[in-house]
Design a protein around this motif. Structure first.
Motif, PDB file in Angstrom:
ATOM      1  N   VAL A 175     -28.144  -4.043   0.198  1.00  0.00           N
ATOM      2  CA  VAL A 175     -27.925  -5.128   0.116  1.00  0.00           C
ATOM      3  C   VAL A 175     -27.843  -7.048   0.511  1.00  0.00           C
ATOM      4  N   ASP A 176     -27.660  -6.258   1.444  1.00  0.00           N
ATOM      5  CA  ASP A 176     -28.554  -8.057   2.866  1.00  0.00           C
ATOM      6  C   ASP A 176     -29.527  -8.082   2.276  1.00  0.00           C
ATOM      7  N   ARG A 177     -31.106  -7.872   1.644  1.00  0.00           N
ATOM      8  CA  ARG A 177     -32.054  -7.713   2.008  1.00  0.00           C
ATOM      9  C   ARG A 177     -32.458  -8.439   0.769  1.00  0.00           C
ATOM     10  N   PHE A 178     -31.108  -7.450  -0.320  1.00  0.00           N
ATOM     11  CA  PHE A 178     -31.358  -8.266  -2.096  1.00  0.00           C
ATOM     12  C   PHE A 178     -31.196  -9.991  -1.297  1.00  0.00           C
ATOM     13  N   ARG A 179     -29.617 -10.065  -0.985  1.00  0.00           N
ATOM     14  CA  ARG A 179     -29.741 -11.586  -1.137  1.00  0.00           C
ATOM     15  C   ARG A 179     -30.143 -12.391  -0.512  1.00  0.00           C
ATOM     16  N   GLN A 180     -31.412 -11.951   0.250  1.00  0.00           N
ATOM     17  CA  GLN A 180     -31.913 -12.642   0.987  1.00  0.00           C
ATOM     18  C   GLN A 180     -33.239 -13.503  -0.292  1.00  0.00           C
ATOM     19  N   MET A 181     -33.431 -11.770  -1.930  1.00  0.00           N
ATOM     20  CA  MET A 181     -34.095 -12.115  -2.431  1.00  0.00           C
ATOM     21  C   MET A 181     -33.473 -13.700  -3.174  1.00  0.00           C
ATOM     22  N   LEU A 182     -32.031 -13.683  -3.284  1.00  0.00           N
ATOM     23  CA  LEU A 182     -31.539 -14.613  -4.569  1.00  0.00           C
ATOM     24  C   LEU A 182     -30.361 -15.241  -3.633  1.00  0.00           C
ATOM     25  N   PRO A 183     -31.284 -16.191  -3.334  1.00  0.00           N
ATOM     26  CA  PRO A 183     -30.378 -17.164  -2.087  1.00  0.00           C
ATOM     27  C   PRO A 183     -28.753 -18.002  -2.389  1.00  0.00           C
ATOM     28  N   GLY A 184     -28.109 -18.092  -2.714  1.00  0.00           N
ATOM     29  CA  GLY A 184     -27.057 -18.630  -2.979  1.00  0.00           C
ATOM     30  C   GLY A 184     -25.869 -17.967  -3.149  1.00  0.00           C
ATOM     31  N   LEU A 185     -26.110 -16.181  -3.235  1.00  0.00           N
ATOM     32  CA  LEU A 185     -25.556 -14.356  -3.706  1.00  0.00           C
ATOM     33  C   LEU A 185     -24.382 -14.460  -2.373  1.00  0.00           C
ATOM     34  N   ASP A 186     -23.387 -14.192  -2.739  1.00  0.00           N
ATOM     35  CA  ASP A 186     -22.235 -14.109  -1.374  1.00  0.00           C
ATOM     36  C   ASP A 186     -22.927 -11.903  -1.310  1.00  0.00           C
ATOM     37  N   HIS A 187     -22.036 -11.240  -0.337  1.00  0.00           N
ATOM     38  CA  HIS A 187     -22.127  -9.708  -0.587  1.00  0.00           C
ATOM     39  C   HIS A 187     -21.463  -9.508  -2.138  1.00  0.00           C
ATOM     40  N   ALA A 188     -20.324  -9.558  -2.701  1.00  0.00           N
ATOM     41  CA  ALA A 188     -20.059  -8.790  -3.298  1.00  0.00           C
ATOM     42  C   ALA A 188     -21.032  -9.289  -4.652  1.00  0.00           C
ATOM     43  N   ALA A 189     -21.131 -10.828  -4.747  1.00  0.00           N
ATOM     44  CA  ALA A 189     -21.996 -10.467  -6.215  1.00  0.00           C
ATOM     45  C   ALA A 189     -23.411 -10.235  -5.784  1.00  0.00           C
ATOM     46  N   ILE A 218     -33.006  -7.462 -15.389  1.00  0.00           N
ATOM     47  CA  ILE A 218     -32.466  -7.833 -13.630  1.00  0.00           C
ATOM     48  C   ILE A 218     -32.215  -9.721 -13.440  1.00  0.00           C
ATOM     49  N   GLU A 219     -33.464 -10.244 -14.470  1.00  0.00           N
ATOM     50  CA  GLU A 219     -34.441 -11.361 -13.992  1.00  0.00           C
ATOM     51  C   GLU A 219     -33.073 -12.369 -14.813  1.00  0.00           C
ATOM     52  N   VAL A 220     -32.443 -11.640 -16.108  1.00  0.00           N
ATOM     53  CA  VAL A 220     -31.633 -12.774 -16.873  1.00  0.00           C
ATOM     54  C   VAL A 220     -30.338 -12.876 -15.590  1.00  0.00           C
ATOM     55  N   LEU A 221     -29.497 -11.847 -15.238  1.00  0.00           N
ATOM     56  CA  LEU A 221     -28.888 -11.241 -15.052  1.00  0.00           C
ATOM     57  C   LEU A 221     -28.973 -11.664 -13.175  1.00  0.00           C
ATOM     58  N   ALA A 222     -30.069 -11.678 -12.528  1.00  0.00           N
ATOM     59  CA  ALA A 222     -30.163 -12.526 -11.968  1.00  0.00           C
ATOM     60  C   ALA A 222     -29.538 -14.150 -11.597  1.00  0.00           C
ATOM     61  N   ARG A 223     -30.975 -14.968 -12.926  1.00  0.00           N
ATOM     62  CA  ARG A 223     -30.930 -15.844 -12.626  1.00  0.00           C
ATOM     63  C   ARG A 223     -28.772 -16.606 -13.051  1.00  0.00           C
ATOM     64  N   ASP A 224     -28.213 -15.963 -13.630  1.00  0.00           N
ATOM     65  CA  ASP A 224     -27.183 -15.907 -14.292  1.00  0.00           C
ATOM     66  C   ASP A 224     -25.782 -16.153 -13.183  1.00  0.00           C
ATOM     67  N   ALA A 225     -25.997 -15.330 -12.046  1.00  0.00           N
ATOM     68  CA  ALA A 225     -25.792 -14.289 -10.489  1.00  0.00           C
ATOM     69  C   ALA A 225     -26.140 -15.980  -9.887  1.00  0.00           C
ATOM     70  N   GLN A 226     -27.176 -16.330  -9.554  1.00  0.00           N
ATOM     71  CA  GLN A 226     -27.759 -17.703  -9.344  1.00  0.00           C
ATOM     72  C   GLN A 226     -26.889 -19.261  -9.484  1.00  0.00           C
ATOM     73  N   LEU A 227     -26.859 -19.019 -10.626  1.00  0.00           N
ATOM     74  CA  LEU A 227     -26.110 -20.440 -11.183  1.00  0.00           C
ATOM     75  C   LEU A 227     -24.654 -20.160 -11.547  1.00  0.00           C
ATOM     76  N   ALA A 228     -24.605 -19.228 -11.351  1.00  0.00           N
ATOM     77  CA  ALA A 228     -22.860 -19.213 -10.790  1.00  0.00           C
ATOM     78  C   ALA A 228     -22.469 -19.144  -9.361  1.00  0.00           C
ATOM     79  N   ALA A 229     -22.748 -18.850  -8.818  1.00  0.00           N
ATOM     80  CA  ALA A 229     -22.703 -19.283  -7.060  1.00  0.00           C
ATOM     81  C   ALA A 229     -23.472 -20.712  -6.760  1.00  0.00           C
ATOM     82  N   ALA A 230     -24.021 -21.498  -7.352  1.00  0.00           N
ATOM     83  CA  ALA A 230     -24.358 -22.328  -7.138  1.00  0.00           C
ATOM     84  C   ALA A 230     -23.239 -23.682  -8.135  1.00  0.00           C
ATOM     85  N   SER A 231     -22.767 -23.071  -8.865  1.00  0.00           N
ATOM     86  CA  SER A 231     -20.804 -23.790  -9.795  1.00  0.00           C
ATOM     87  C   SER A 231     -20.305 -23.770  -8.683  1.00  0.00           C
TER      88      SER A 231
END
Length: 208
Positions: A126-140, A192-205
């Motif tokens: 999960v930590d490595r995955f977070r590095q791919m998607l900056p802005g996401l917390d561990h839960a997201a 996964i691309e769509v969900l990742a983009r949505d997760a990053q947008l939600a985190a930024a918001s």
């Protein structure tokens, strides 16, 4: 001549991987594993403990190898989608990890949930995955990675549902099967691309 302990362990793990992948934990036989490895079965208990511990060792080894074989490279939704596609390819190549994970869920889910070795492996992932998607917390990141892994693991084990649900072509023509698998891979990557983009947008918001 000195006994090669590490070679013996590898032979046993290889034999146990094949046995548990095919038959699961309950159906797996220690005597068949020992015979396939060409090793006295007492060595299994000496090196790995009881059969359940051997199953855990097999899956832990497979997961560690897969983390090394399928790197989490890049950054952003496209990188997450690319990782999903490469993990799909890796797991489809032999189907061992998906089969072992499904057997584990059926036969030893509670034990796996409190396995400290597995917990550390997934925390690292999960930590490595977070590095791919900056802005996401561990839960997201964990939520998204769970979706990714579930979709990737399902195809090698539950591909028969493709025929029943999506009308996928499973005829004798290898080209049609390959084309359907490629289409499923592409759908997984897009998802996964769509969900990742949505997760990053939600985190930024949430941080705005």
């Amino acid at each position: 001549m000195a006994w090669d302990t590490e070679r013996t362990k590898r032979l046993l793990l290889d034999a146990a991987t094949a046995e548990f992948s095919e038959h699961g934990l309950a159906g797996g036989r220690i005597d068949r594993i020992a015979t396939a490895a060409g090793v006295n079965k007492e060595r299994i208990y000496q090196y790995f403990g009881k059969k359940d511990d051997l199953f855990a060792a097999v899956l832990n080894a497979q997961l560690r190898d897969s983390m090394d074989a399928v790197a989490m490279d890049g950054e952003g939704p496209e990188a997450a989608g690319d990782y999903a596609g490469r993990l799909f390819d890796h797991h489809l190549a032999d189907g061992v990890i998906p089969r072992l994970v499904f057997w584990e869920g059926l036969e030893r889910a509670e034990l796996a949930a409190v396995d400290t070795t597995r917990a550390e492996y997934h925390r690292t992932k999960v930590d490595r995955f977070r590095q791919m998607l900056p802005g996401l917390d561990h839960a997201a990141a964990g939520e998204l990675l769970l979706t990714l892994v579930s979709l990737v693991n399902a195809w090698p084990v539950l591909s028969h549902l493709d025929v029943l649900i999506a009308g996928g072509d499973r005829g004798p023509d290898d080209r049609s099967t390959a084309a359907r698998t490629a289409a499923r891979r592409a759908a997984l990557v897009r998802t996964i691309e769509v969900l990742a983009r949505d997760a990053q947008l939600a985190a930024a918001s949430a941080h705005a």
